[in-house]
Design an enzyme around this catalytic site. Sequence first.
Site, mmCIF file in Angstrom:
data_model
loop_
_atom_site.group_PDB
_atom_site.id
_atom_site.type_symbol
_atom_site.label_atom_id
_atom_site.label_comp_id
_atom_site.label_asym_id
_atom_site.label_seq_id
_atom_site.Cartn_x
_atom_site.Cartn_y
_atom_site.Cartn_z
ATOM 1 N N ARG A 174 0.845 -1.331 -0.012
ATOM 2 C CA ARG A 174 -0.035 -0.072 0.025
ATOM 3 C C ARG A 174 0.883 1.420 0.040
ATOM 4 O O ARG A 174 0.424 2.423 0.731
ATOM 5 C CB ARG A 174 -0.935 0.119 1.074
ATOM 6 C CG ARG A 174 -2.108 -1.141 1.254
ATOM 7 C CD ARG A 174 -2.926 -1.036 -0.028
ATOM 8 N NE ARG A 174 -4.131 -1.630 0.177
ATOM 9 C CZ ARG A 174 -4.250 -2.989 0.026
ATOM 10 N NH1 ARG A 174 -3.259 -3.757 -0.661
ATOM 11 N NH2 ARG A 174 -5.332 -3.797 0.335
ATOM 12 N N SER A 245 -10.914 -0.532 2.943
ATOM 13 C CA SER A 245 -10.258 -0.722 4.348
ATOM 14 C C SER A 245 -9.752 0.494 4.782
ATOM 15 O O SER A 245 -9.216 1.365 4.119
ATOM 16 C CB SER A 245 -9.114 -1.568 4.221
ATOM 17 O OG SER A 245 -9.290 -2.685 3.591
ATOM 18 N N GLU A 341 -5.489 4.521 6.172
ATOM 19 C CA GLU A 341 -5.212 4.043 5.072
ATOM 20 C C GLU A 341 -5.586 5.231 4.057
ATOM 21 O O GLU A 341 -4.703 5.739 3.016
ATOM 22 C CB GLU A 341 -5.916 2.673 4.377
ATOM 23 C CG GLU A 341 -5.191 2.222 3.030
ATOM 24 C CD GLU A 341 -5.863 1.129 2.562
ATOM 25 O OE1 GLU A 341 -5.179 0.067 2.960
ATOM 26 O OE2 GLU A 341 -6.684 1.057 1.701
#
Length: 345
Positions: A174, A245, A341
């Site tokens: 990520r 998420s 995130e």
Amino acid sequence: MNCAKNAPAAPQPLPNLSLEDKNTFGLPAIADLAYEITSPDQLPELIASILKAGVVWRVLGGGSNVVLPSLLAGTTLIMGISGKEIIDSNGQFTLVEVGAGENWHDFVAWTLEQNLPGLENLALIPGTVGAAPIQNIGAYGADVAEYIDSIEAFDSKNQAFVTLSKEDCCFAYRDSYFKQNPERYIVTKVAFKIPKAWKPRLTYADLAKQFSDNPLVSALEVFHAVCKVRSAKLPDPKVIGNAGSFFQNPIVDIAQYENLLAQHPNLVSYPDATGTRKLAAGWLIDQCGLKGYRSGSAGVYEKQALVLVNHGGATANDILELANIIQGKVRERFGVELQIEPNIL
Ligand code: EPU
């Protein structure tokens, strides 16, 4: 793509633009001034004028990984560069170039129509093609970085177009060079290198279960299975606002992992680099009894604790307050720090 000989028209200024339907959380947000970018050629002049004026700016793709404040000052560039083209094909791979504004899922579906299997595990991830490399989207055992050949972007610092190789992009879980250098690059085009050799990736339990008796599964079957699993676990942003998420799966060192495992034998985790272990953040949050928890109009999704949702009328503050509560509970119970995130703008 972009083969027009004439210079594209300058983008129209869109003052006081509502972004409520341009962010998947459905948060109310007004952009002071926005422009829709439909061609890379519009960027040099526009960026030069933004830098001259000294105002803040940002790019919005599909708005699926952002938490927007009620007012976005400065300039918001809405990425709308389209185009998908197969530019090379040999015995080993196919090279495909795609405009940054294309919808990610539509692109994945298109690759399968072109008989280019490989991206099917990444089906139904919301957002745009240009946003995919920035946080190196991943799901069901695949990361987009594995399929990227190079990226074309406008570098606002040097006011020039650059082509970054996959290595230049410093991809990690990520993470990427673009994420590490915010407000510098505007991704305009992504070149994907899709290998001709294909094998289904069924390591993820939900997929393995479905195909354990079918070793000859096709990419299209995997694509449909991924869509089914995601639809069952993750809320459709058109129905209930969310940004996928909300936290990264935290990475801890082996000593901390072993300590946690001794105290929580059911701990869900995955192997990571040597010396570290990745924990399932959804499991940690769930164990704190937070699934379905609500704080005003913001909530923890009842089927997947890693996803925060807007039950209707939530603002960025509501979402961030809820995130703070979750981080506090997980810290208190497990001594683990959860990282948000999405980008908080
Ligand atoms: N779990 C729980 N309770 C929950 C949620 C999860 O116990 O409420 C447990 C599950 O049982 C499972 C483990 O935690 O054992 C992991 O959950 P899941 O398989 O749903 O995947 P995840 O790690 O929560 C990641 C990605 C998702 C991606 C899926 C599938 C991150 C931060 N998230 O979720 O990506 O779709 O794996 O590969 O890495 C996104 O980034 O927006 C996203 C949706």
